[in-house]
Design a protein around this motif. Structure first.
Motif, PDB file in Angstrom:
ATOM      1  N   TYR A   1       0.839  -1.181   0.000  1.00 11.94           N
ATOM      2  CA  TYR A   1       0.000   0.000   0.000  1.00 11.94           C
ATOM      3  C   TYR A   1       0.882   1.242   0.000  1.00 11.94           C
ATOM      4  CZ  TYR A   1      -4.048  -2.803   1.521  1.00 11.94           C
ATOM      5  OH  TYR A   1      -5.065  -3.724   1.608  1.00 11.94           O
TER       6      TYR A   1
ATOM      7  N   GLN B   1       0.745   5.289   1.255  1.00 11.68           N
ATOM      8  CA  GLN B   1       0.031   6.333   1.994  1.00 11.68           C
ATOM      9  C   GLN B   1       0.675   7.660   1.660  1.00 11.68           C
ATOM     10  OE1 GLN B   1       0.047   6.267   6.385  1.00 11.68           O
ATOM     11  NE2 GLN B   1      -2.146   6.693   6.317  1.00 11.68           N
TER      12      GLN B   1
ATOM     13  N   LYS C   1      -2.301  11.352   3.862  1.00 18.66           N
ATOM     14  CA  LYS C   1      -2.604  10.175   4.694  1.00 18.66           C
ATOM     15  C   LYS C   1      -3.594   9.222   4.051  1.00 18.66           C
ATOM     16  CE  LYS C   1      -0.041  11.898   7.921  1.00 18.66           C
ATOM     17  NZ  LYS C   1       1.329  11.402   8.076  1.00 18.66           N
ATOM     18  N   PHE C   2      -3.793   9.372   2.714  1.00 19.45           N
ATOM     19  CA  PHE C   2      -4.737   8.498   2.037  1.00 19.45           C
ATOM     20  C   PHE C   2      -4.039   7.197   1.671  1.00 19.45           C
ATOM     21  CE2 PHE C   2      -8.609   7.423   0.473  1.00 19.45           C
ATOM     22  CZ  PHE C   2      -8.729   7.313  -0.895  1.00 19.45           C
ATOM     23  N   LEU C   3      -4.579   6.088   2.131  1.00 14.46           N
ATOM     24  CA  LEU C   3      -3.950   4.781   1.967  1.00 14.46           C
ATOM     25  C   LEU C   3      -4.580   4.066   0.777  1.00 14.46           C
ATOM     26  CD1 LEU C   3      -1.867   3.180   3.717  1.00 14.46           C
ATOM     27  CD2 LEU C   3      -3.803   2.006   4.698  1.00 14.46           C
TER      28      LEU C   3
ATOM     29  N   ILE D   1      -4.197   0.709  -2.156  1.00 12.77           N
ATOM     30  CA  ILE D   1      -3.562  -0.539  -2.559  1.00 12.77           C
ATOM     31  C   ILE D   1      -2.733  -0.330  -3.813  1.00 12.77           C
ATOM     32  CG2 ILE D   1      -5.572  -1.240  -3.914  1.00 12.77           C
ATOM     33  CD1 ILE D   1      -3.451  -3.698  -1.929  1.00 12.77           C
TER      34      ILE D   1
ATOM     35  N   ILE E   1      -3.315  -8.626  -8.060  1.00 14.93           N
ATOM     36  CA  ILE E   1      -3.849  -7.274  -8.179  1.00 14.93           C
ATOM     37  C   ILE E   1      -2.720  -6.324  -8.514  1.00 14.93           C
ATOM     38  CG2 ILE E   1      -4.883  -5.321  -6.946  1.00 14.93           C
ATOM     39  CD1 ILE E   1      -6.316  -7.419  -5.192  1.00 14.93           C
TER      40      ILE E   1
ATOM     41  N   GLU F   1      -2.925  -2.269  -9.178  1.00 19.70           N
ATOM     42  CA  GLU F   1      -3.856  -1.149  -9.281  1.00 19.70           C
ATOM     43  C   GLU F   1      -3.254   0.004 -10.071  1.00 19.70           C
ATOM     44  OE1 GLU F   1      -7.195  -0.603  -8.013  1.00 19.70           O
ATOM     45  OE2 GLU F   1      -7.040  -2.768  -8.194  1.00 19.70           O
TER      46      GLU F   1
ATOM     47  N   PHE G   1       3.417   0.711   2.940  1.00 22.71           N
ATOM     48  CA  PHE G   1       3.092  -0.319   3.918  1.00 22.71           C
ATOM     49  C   PHE G   1       2.954  -1.665   3.227  1.00 22.71           C
ATOM     50  CE2 PHE G   1       2.384   1.942   7.799  1.00 22.71           C
ATOM     51  CZ  PHE G   1       1.958   3.205   7.439  1.00 22.71           C
TER      52      PHE G   1
ATOM     53  N   ASP H   1     -10.943 -11.694   6.293  1.00 24.77           N
ATOM     54  CA  ASP H   1      -9.902 -11.128   5.451  1.00 24.77           C
ATOM     55  C   ASP H   1      -9.057 -10.154   6.256  1.00 24.77           C
ATOM     56  OD1 ASP H   1      -8.826 -11.367   2.980  1.00 24.77           O
ATOM     57  OD2 ASP H   1     -10.258 -10.066   1.984  1.00 24.77           O
ATOM     58  N   THR H   2      -8.894 -10.410   7.549  1.00 26.92           N
ATOM     59  CA  THR H   2      -8.106  -9.508   8.379  1.00 26.92           C
ATOM     60  C   THR H   2      -6.721  -9.333   7.807  1.00 26.92           C
ATOM     61  OG1 THR H   2      -9.303 -10.233  10.335  1.00 26.92           O
ATOM     62  CG2 THR H   2      -7.226  -9.098  10.696  1.00 26.92           C
ATOM     63  N   GLN H   3      -6.316  -8.099   7.633  1.00 23.60           N
ATOM     64  CA  GLN H   3      -4.990  -7.808   7.118  1.00 23.60           C
ATOM     65  C   GLN H   3      -4.094  -7.309   8.250  1.00 23.60           C
ATOM     66  OE1 GLN H   3      -4.683  -5.620   3.479  1.00 23.60           O
ATOM     67  NE2 GLN H   3      -6.354  -6.731   2.516  1.00 23.60           N
TER      68      GLN H   3
ATOM     69  N   PHE I   1      -0.570  -5.389   9.132  1.00 21.72           N
ATOM     70  CA  PHE I   1       0.298  -4.426   8.477  1.00 21.72           C
ATOM     71  C   PHE I   1       1.685  -4.373   9.113  1.00 21.72           C
ATOM     72  CE2 PHE I   1      -2.132  -1.826   5.434  1.00 21.72           C
ATOM     73  CZ  PHE I   1      -3.359  -2.432   5.568  1.00 21.72           C
ATOM     74  N   GLY I   2       2.660  -4.087   8.264  1.00 19.37           N
ATOM     75  CA  GLY I   2       3.998  -3.784   8.741  1.00 19.37           C
ATOM     76  C   GLY I   2       4.070  -2.349   9.248  1.00 19.37           C
TER      77      GLY I   2
ATOM     78  N   GLY J   1       5.708   0.171   8.116  1.00 15.34           N
ATOM     79  CA  GLY J   1       5.830   1.200   7.081  1.00 15.34           C
ATOM     80  C   GLY J   1       7.268   1.588   6.787  1.00 15.34           C
TER      81      GLY J   1
END
Lengths: 110, 115
Positions: free
Chosen positions: B35, B37, B41-43, B45, B56, B58, B90, B102-104, B106-107, B109
């Motif tokens: 991802y 960001q 701050k818009f996250l 994919i 995927i 995008e 991320f 589908d819990t993701q 995250f690292g 960043g």
């Protein structure tokens, strides 16, 4: 195209208050909705995931609801604490990958 | 025992350079993601891989090339860096087993700054 909106963009409350964060999405054909927390300079922490067939999920002082038909979700935080200060992100999963809102920045003041 | 780790945490580089960001997950997940960001701050994919295969993309410029040597790693290589590439990147992973949703995860960043 799925769009996710979160209101308010920022919120400041005194410690101990109950509060509600709002999330709306334009396409109701979703598989699930997830609420995350992001602390400054850190990654995202998953808080709650609601499947499309569910109406709410609870974890401790957090309760998330989902009204898929109206395209809305709320995150309720009870008895807020300074440690709850963070940005809260809502994300929906449909035929597309996770689509995120821009988040609500929460400050809980001691 | 970090679940999703990324290196480096900070990356400062000049325009035109080529750089890589590494990601590893020790959760045994099949699916990994990148991802971006942005400054607002818009996250969003960028890529998703399932068992080392791209599923995927995008509409990311082809200067960005993900590489998955095995299902626990998804690295991001960026060629000819531009100012607009400055962002926080991320990595995330999710299980593909039924019942887990589908819990993701995250690292932490990687903050990339292109000068």
């Amino acid at each position: 195209k799925q769009e996710v909106t979160q209101i308010p963009a920022a919120l400041s409350v005194p410690e101990g208050e109950n509060l509600v964060l709002n999330c709306s999405f334009t396409d109701s054909a979703i598989y699930n909705l997830q609420w995350f927390r992001q602390d400054p300079g850190k990654g995202l922490t998953s808080l709650l995931l609601i499947q499309s067939s569910q109406r709410e999920q609870t974890s401790g002082r957090l309760n998330a609801s989902l009204d898929k038909s109206s395209g809305r979700s709320t995150l309720y935080i009870a008895a807020s604490q300074p440690g709850d200060s963070a940005t809260y992100l809502c994300a929906v999963r449909g035929n597309t990958p996770l689509v995120f809102g821009k988040g609500t920045r929460l400050s809980v003041i001691a | 025992d970090t679940a999703v780790s990324q290196t480096p945490k900070y990356l400062v580089t000049q325009m035109g350079n080529d750089k890589s960001i590494k990601c590893e997950q020790n959760l045994g997940h099949d699916t990994m993601y990148w991802y971006k960001q942005d400054s607002k701050k818009f996250l969003k994919i960028m890529f998703s891989y399932n068992n080392k295969e791209l599923i995927i993309n995008e509409t990311v410029p082809n200067r960005f090339s993900p590489k998955s040597p095995d299902k626990a790693h998804l690295n991001l290589h960026i060629n000819s860096l531009e100012l607009g590439d400055s962002a926080v990147y991320f990595c995330a992973s999710s299980p593909r087993t039924s019942g887990s949703g589908d819990t993701q995860y995250f690292g932490p960043g990687t903050r990339l700054t292109v000068l």
